[in-house]
Design a protein around this motif. Structure first.
Motif: not given
Length: 656
Positions: A279-292, A297-312
């Motif tokens: 997995t690749v995560v870019g600068k200033d990105t945040s991933i919330g509690d309980g997320s998998v 690949i996640i770019g820069r300045r992204c906001h991933i909330g809580k209990n989010v599932t992201i795969k492939n």
């Protein structure tokens, strides 16, 4: 850089963006770190590789061997060995004009292999020489490759290979550009150029060779499926040193950490989130509690909330994914937003700025955009207008609409490669396996083979819109090549006619496809005489049409012995369409029209109807089609005057 000193870049789109990037990068010659002497972005109207090659030839910029690669190539492959082999062959044989670098992908599945389209290379392994090339796909009726029997008798050893991955890397001599320049109907390097040059070996004597590599990495990102495949290879570090933590671009700060996670500085990971390997995560990105997050690949300045599932998944910059949402094997472009408790199903593509409302499910293989579009696809007006949001697609409060591009049905490549996930479930195709060789024509009739595709035959059309599958591309090129050979040799057209009719029957070509091939062959030969031998267009037309048997061939095959007006008009339009792309096209069309009228191949009524129908189109007629028929206007006006004189004479006789 393998000794490469001068770079010429042709852009099919986004030229300004590419130019800005190059000028600010270390690759620009103005940078002290640049390995190049010169780098030029060629400004041109070229729409295909063939157009670019012909343009490059006309500029006389290339005087020695050159490397031809696509801008979407990702490779860590050293080409020194292939370059040395190419040069050695070139010294031994000046007709060895090109070496293709291919990767061995094995007979099993391989994610960087092209899905749907199977390239078939017939190679003489003792000389590393490519003898025949074809592309096969599940849509074609005849699932075999036609190999010239002479190849079997002339070569002691042959390999028929469907396991090779085409990297799109060619080592070429200037002769390659000359062959592109001679063939105005070639547009793509393999299906047109390679296939045609190998077919015309007896005529041109040029040989093309292969260099098959087992190690290192090379692949093209030419569609969504290859984008996913190469991205996975980057995550798997097969492309090293072309990996994120090499930080090849200015401002990057990726670090490869334990567990396979690669992230930049200032990434904020909640304590209870789980970010898996690859997995690749870019600068200033945040991933919330309980997320998998895994294999993504996640770019820069992204906001991933809580209990989010992201795969492939492939999430670009400045993206927001709301709490409780699931993103599975999808692409989300920059500045898009996914609401809370949403489900983004596999194969979905959310374009720039799309907003999906809360509790909305995006279906598999959906393509959603906010892009402006032309108000009328059939109008010449290029003004773009905003398309209203479709709440059925994005939900209440969302932004975007389902993208449906009619051009997706142009050819087999777009049919198979439009979506992120390869699938043929929407196509009613035969499950018969593809055989790579056959000693005789298939026992099944062409019509039986075509009937398998009856449910989608109307949606898969050739570039001339004749309603049949475009798998008859091979018929067109083979038929044109055969007729052109006969015209150049100046012998009796009888043998060429027999070969042509055999090709037509073997490929189940339509009357329109047949007329198109005949028109292209004759106009191509006439254009060659005009340009190469500086002969006047009228004399060149006379020479081409005076070949023994050519006149009867045109009368009986091109327009038919019944001389139906519809067929004659169609033949004129075929001539017109081909001459659009040729130098002196307008002059040649006028000369050809007069000659065919004098020979009684085409009648006065057909010319007048063609002209009137073209004029009736008004502004809807493409500018290039209008331009190429301008000089024929004098001939048409003469026909009208002759017709009116005959009518007046007839009227006076009746009054007497």
């Amino acid at each position: 850089m393998s000794g490469v000193a001068d770079i010429y870049i042709y852009c099919g789109a986004h030229t300004a963006d590419v130019e800005r990037y190059i000028q600010a990068s270390k690759w620009h010659p103005s940078s002290a770190a640049s390995p190049f002497n010169s780098l030029e972005i060629v400004k041109t109207t070229a729409r295909s590789v063939g157009d670019a090659m012909r343009d490059l030839d006309s500029r006389d910029l290339i005087t020695g061997d050159f490397l031809l690669v696509h801008g979407d190539l990702v490779s860590n492959l050293p080409i020194d060995a292939a370059l040395a082999a190419h040069r050695a062959r070139r010294i031994a044989d000046k007709n060895a004009i090109m070496t293709m670098i291919l990767r061995s992908g094995g007979l099993g599945t391989h994610r960087t292999k092209s899905m749907g389209i199977t390239p078939v290379f017939v190679v003489d392994p003792t000389k590393s020489r490519c003898l025949h090339y074809e592309e096969m796909n599940p849509l074609q009726a005849n699932k075999y490759v036609n190999i010239d029997p002479e190849l079997l008798s002339d070569h002691n050893e042959l390999e028929i290979r469907t396991d090779l991955i085409d990297c799109g890397i060619d080592i070429c001599t200037p002769d390659v550009l000359a062959l592109w320049a001679e063939s105005f109907d070639y547009e793509v390097p393999r299906r047109h150029f390679l296939h045609g040059v190998l077919k015309d070996y007896e005529l041109n004597g040029k040989t093309i060779h292969t260099e098959v590599v087992e190690d290192h990495y090379a692949a093209r990102v030419f569609n969504l499926q290859s984008y996913e495949a190469v991205s996975k290879d980057v995550l798997g570090r097969w492309t090293y040193p072309l990996v994120p933590d090499s930080n090849l671009l200015a401002g990057q700060s990726y670090k490869f950490e334990r567990g396979g996670l690669c992230k930049e500085n200032d990434v904020m990971l909640a304590r209870t989130c789980k970010v898996g390997k690859r997995t690749v995560v870019g600068k200033d990105t945040s991933i919330g509690d309980g997320s998998v997050v895994s294999n993504s690949i996640i770019g820069r300045r992204c906001h991933i909330g809580k209990n989010v599932t992201i795969k492939n998944a492939y999430i670009w910059d400045d993206v927001v994914v709301g709490d409780g949402s699931t993103v599975d094997r999808a692409i989300i472009a920059s500045e898009a937003a996914v609401g809370r408790n949403c489900k983004i199903q596999p194969g979905a593509l959310l374009s720039y700025g799309v907003r999906i409302a809360d509790n909305k499910e995006v279906k598999e293989s959906s393509r959603i955009t906010c892009a402006k579009r032309k108000a009328d696809d059939y109008s010449d007006d290029e003004t773009l207008v905003t398309v209203p949001t479709d709440t059925a697609v994005v939900g209440e409060g969302g932004s975007g609409y389902g993208f449906d591009d009619d051009s997706d049905a142009e050819d087999e490549a777009t049919i198979f490669h439009t979506n992120l996930i390869y699938s043929t479930s929407h196509l009613n195709i035969s499950t018969d396996s593809i055989s790579t060789i056959s000693s005789e024509v298939s026992a099944a009739s062409p019509h039986e083979g075509r009937s398998r595709h009856s449910s989608f035959g109307g949606s898969i059309i050739s570039d001339d819109g004749d309603g049949h599958t475009s798998s008859n591309e091979n018929f067109h090129h083979d038929a044109v090549a055969g007729l052109l050979d006969a015209l150049k040799e100046g012998g009796d057209f009888g043998a060429a006619r027999l070969e042509f009719m055999g090709l037509r029957l073997g490929n189940d070509a339509t009357d329109h496809q047949m007329r198109r091939a005949i028109a292209v062959a004759f106009t191509k030969r006439i254009a060659q005489l005009v340009e190469a031998q500086k002969i006047e267009a009228s004399k060149a037309a006379g020479l081409a049409f005076s070949s023994p048997g050519a006149e009867s061939f045109l009368k009986e095959v091109a327009v038919g012995s019944e001389k139906r007006e519809d067929d004659q008009v169609d033949f004129i339009v075929c001539l017109q369409k081909d001459l659009v792309h040729r130098n002196n096209g307008a002059v040649i069309l006028a000369a050809v029209s007069q000659k065919l009228y004098q020979m009684d191949v085409l009648e006065e009524e057909a010319f007048l109807r063609w002209w009137e129908e073209s004029e009736a189109l008004g502004e809807a007629e493409p500018e290039e089609m209008k331009r190429v028929r301008e000089k024929t206007g004098v001939f048409v006006e003469w026909l009208r005057e002759a017709e009116s004189e005959e009518e007046s004479e007839s009227g006076s006789e009746e009054s007497d």
